[in-house]
Design an enzyme around this catalytic site. Sequence first.
Site, PDB file in Angstrom:
ATOM      1  CB  ALA A   1     -35.717  37.466 -13.990  1.00  0.00           C
TER       2      ALA A   1
ATOM      3  CD  GLU B   1     -32.892  44.562 -13.087  1.00  0.00           C
ATOM      4  OE1 GLU B   1     -33.113  45.560 -12.664  1.00  0.00           O
ATOM      5  OE2 GLU B   1     -34.023  43.709 -13.086  1.00  0.00           O
TER       6      GLU B   1
ATOM      7  N   GLY C   1     -36.787  41.694 -11.526  1.00  0.00           N
ATOM      8  CA  GLY C   1     -38.033  42.057 -12.206  1.00  0.00           C
ATOM      9  C   GLY C   1     -39.715  41.672 -11.032  1.00  0.00           C
TER      10      GLY C   1
ATOM     11  CD  GLU D   1     -38.278  44.979 -14.393  1.00  0.00           C
ATOM     12  OE1 GLU D   1     -37.856  43.154 -14.366  1.00  0.00           O
ATOM     13  OE2 GLU D   1     -37.384  45.570 -15.209  1.00  0.00           O
TER      14      GLU D   1
HETATM   15  N1  DAK Z   1     -33.007  34.033  -9.081  1.00  0.00           N
HETATM   16  C1  DAK Z   1     -32.642  32.911  -8.653  1.00  0.00           C
HETATM   17  N2  DAK Z   1     -32.313  32.354  -7.046  1.00  0.00           N
HETATM   18  C2  DAK Z   1     -32.450  33.135  -6.399  1.00  0.00           C
HETATM   19  C3  DAK Z   1     -33.396  34.439  -7.214  1.00  0.00           C
HETATM   20  C4  DAK Z   1     -33.180  34.696  -8.383  1.00  0.00           C
HETATM   21  N3  DAK Z   1     -33.395  35.536  -8.398  1.00  0.00           N
HETATM   22  N4  DAK Z   1     -32.642  35.361  -5.702  1.00  0.00           N
HETATM   23  C5  DAK Z   1     -32.794  34.176  -4.823  1.00  0.00           C
HETATM   24  N5  DAK Z   1     -32.600  33.230  -5.190  1.00  0.00           N
HETATM   25  C6  DAK Z   1     -32.384  32.168  -4.388  1.00  0.00           C
HETATM   26  C7  DAK Z   1     -30.397  31.972  -3.552  1.00  0.00           C
HETATM   27  O1  DAK Z   1     -29.557  31.871  -4.358  1.00  0.00           O
HETATM   28  C8  DAK Z   1     -30.899  30.696  -2.653  1.00  0.00           C
HETATM   29  O2  DAK Z   1     -30.822  29.257  -3.268  1.00  0.00           O
HETATM   30  P1  DAK Z   1     -30.113  28.406  -2.725  1.00  0.00           P
HETATM   31  O3  DAK Z   1     -29.126  28.827  -2.428  1.00  0.00           O
HETATM   32  O4  DAK Z   1     -31.214  28.433  -1.369  1.00  0.00           O
HETATM   33  O5  DAK Z   1     -30.357  26.856  -3.841  1.00  0.00           O
HETATM   34  C9  DAK Z   1     -32.550  31.211  -2.146  1.00  0.00           C
HETATM   35  O6  DAK Z   1     -33.058  32.068  -3.071  1.00  0.00           O
HETATM   36  C10 DAK Z   1     -32.242  32.492  -0.842  1.00  0.00           C
HETATM   37  O7  DAK Z   1     -31.882  32.993  -1.339  1.00  0.00           O
HETATM   38  P2  DAK Z   1     -30.422  33.434  -0.551  1.00  0.00           P
HETATM   39  O8  DAK Z   1     -29.582  32.369   0.354  1.00  0.00           O
HETATM   40  O9  DAK Z   1     -29.360  34.224  -1.792  1.00  0.00           O
HETATM   41  O10 DAK Z   1     -31.579  34.629   0.523  1.00  0.00           O
HETATM   42  P3  DAK Z   1     -29.849  35.965   0.981  1.00  0.00           P
HETATM   43  O11 DAK Z   1     -31.438  35.990   2.074  1.00  0.00           O
HETATM   44  O12 DAK Z   1     -29.032  36.072   2.320  1.00  0.00           O
HETATM   45  O13 DAK Z   1     -30.055  37.028   0.084  1.00  0.00           O
HETATM   46  C11 DAK Z   1     -30.978  37.865  -1.502  1.00  0.00           C
HETATM   47  C12 DAK Z   1     -31.120  37.774  -0.304  1.00  0.00           C
HETATM   48  C13 DAK Z   1     -32.268  38.569  -1.878  1.00  0.00           C
HETATM   49  C14 DAK Z   1     -30.439  39.702  -1.165  1.00  0.00           C
HETATM   50  C15 DAK Z   1     -29.984  37.580  -2.086  1.00  0.00           C
HETATM   51  O14 DAK Z   1     -30.562  36.219  -2.673  1.00  0.00           O
HETATM   52  C16 DAK Z   1     -30.314  38.216  -4.019  1.00  0.00           C
HETATM   53  O15 DAK Z   1     -29.768  38.815  -4.418  1.00  0.00           O
HETATM   54  N6  DAK Z   1     -30.694  37.799  -4.883  1.00  0.00           N
HETATM   55  C17 DAK Z   1     -30.746  38.339  -5.539  1.00  0.00           C
HETATM   56  C18 DAK Z   1     -31.543  39.889  -6.262  1.00  0.00           C
HETATM   57  C19 DAK Z   1     -31.289  40.164  -7.911  1.00  0.00           C
HETATM   58  O16 DAK Z   1     -29.778  39.867  -8.372  1.00  0.00           O
HETATM   59  N7  DAK Z   1     -32.650  40.426  -8.311  1.00  0.00           N
HETATM   60  C20 DAK Z   1     -32.811  40.413  -9.954  1.00  0.00           C
HETATM   61  C21 DAK Z   1     -32.849  39.302 -10.738  1.00  0.00           C
HETATM   62  S1  DAK Z   1     -32.185  40.009 -12.408  1.00  0.00           S
HETATM   63  C22 DAK Z   1     -34.845  40.667 -19.341  1.00  0.00           C
HETATM   64  C23 DAK Z   1     -35.761  39.948 -18.747  1.00  0.00           C
HETATM   65  C24 DAK Z   1     -35.787  39.430 -17.114  1.00  0.00           C
HETATM   66  C25 DAK Z   1     -34.618  40.581 -16.651  1.00  0.00           C
HETATM   67  C26 DAK Z   1     -33.659  41.463 -17.199  1.00  0.00           C
HETATM   68  C27 DAK Z   1     -33.598  41.394 -18.701  1.00  0.00           C
HETATM   69  N8  DAK Z   1     -34.574  40.272 -20.913  1.00  0.00           N
HETATM   70  C28 DAK Z   1     -34.876  39.411 -21.848  1.00  0.00           C
HETATM   71  C29 DAK Z   1     -33.750  41.743 -21.302  1.00  0.00           C
HETATM   72  C30 DAK Z   1     -34.749  40.430 -14.917  1.00  0.00           C
HETATM   73  C31 DAK Z   1     -33.388  40.720 -14.133  1.00  0.00           C
HETATM   74  C32 DAK Z   1     -33.901  40.610 -13.152  1.00  0.00           C
HETATM   75  O17 DAK Z   1     -35.132  40.061 -11.809  1.00  0.00           O
END
Ligand code: DAK
Length: 261
Positions: free
Chosen positions: A63, A131, A108, A111
């Site tokens: 997400a 998360e 997400g 998911e």
């Molecule tokens: N959201 C927004 N932007 C993201 C992103 C994300 N999840 N993942 C990557 N990006 C963006 C980065 O900010 C970056 O943008 P710029 O800086 O270039 O503008 C671009 O994508 C490239 O990412 P990186 O530069 O970080 O690329 P790397 O190869 O170095 O790293 C990575 C790739 C996938 C390891 C890293 O980007 C990363 O750790 N991303 C976050 C992964 C993550 O934590 N995903 C889970 C998100 S939390 C709920 C509803 C929904 C949810 C929970 C609760 N409720 C209402 C209860 C869902 C939660 C989630 O999904």
Amino acid sequence: MDYILYEQKGAYAVLTVNREKALNALNSQVLDELGAALDGVNLDEVRCLIITGAGEKSFVAGADIGEMSTLTKAEGEAFGKKGNDVFRRIETFPIPVIAAVNGFALGGGCELAMSCDIRICSDNAVFGQPEVGLGITPGFGGTQRLARLVGAGMAKQMIYTARNIKADEACRIGLVNGVYPKEELLPAAEKMAVSIAKNAPIAVRNCKKAINDGLDASMEEALVIEEKLFGGCFETEDQRYGMAFFLDKNKEKVKEPFKNC
Ligand code: DAK
């Protein structure tokens, strides 16, 4: 649509989450467009749907953390509901849905893949529910679907530790059915879609419903569900044709495609 590509290829279609700059992260607009794309699937023609991500690096990296960072409690719940509604639609979509996981499937993204019927991935895929490291719980069904797919013990370990796993481990624990070199992933998904699409469509849909509804029921109830869906097939032309073809001794005859009726 800005963030979803949709292409029908005969009896199957490919839906691509196309927000490559953000590794296909799901913001509200992507979720809305995903729902709209599902509305647009021509179910008279399309018998299998493939979902994948744009680019070579990511299926969906979760997400959108930027959008979520400023949400209030009420907005967080609304965002969670938006994702849950669209993922549930995928899970209960009448036709089979294959996730072709071409890279990161985090939060997400994992998911989304888990709401599909079948998951296959590229050898660079990475799965995880990170998360708790962000101060939240999985919000699009992760706590429920991961436990059902890989068992509660493994799901708890992945969710509590927020550890990412690679493709081979995902395959070993049953999160994905197969791992492919990345250039072979989409062809493999398409080959699978074609082999699904050549079978009797109503029978395939009934199998999906029987498996899904049965998993939420007791064995007694599940077997009744199966009986009813089995019985329903006997009202179809496809059943009559499929069985008559088998029984026909003229083996020179070429099998016609099923008609979806
Ligand atoms: N959201 C927004 N932007 C993201 C992103 C994300 N999840 N993942 C990557 N990006 C963006 C980065 O900010 C970056 O943008 P710029 O800086 O270039 O503008 C671009 O994508 C490239 O990412 P990186 O530069 O970080 O690329 P790397 O190869 O170095 O790293 C990575 C790739 C996938 C390891 C890293 O980007 C990363 O750790 N991303 C976050 C992964 C993550 O934590 N995903 C889970 C998100 S939390 C709920 C509803 C929904 C949810 C929970 C609760 N409720 C209402 C209860 C869902 C939660 C989630 O999904």
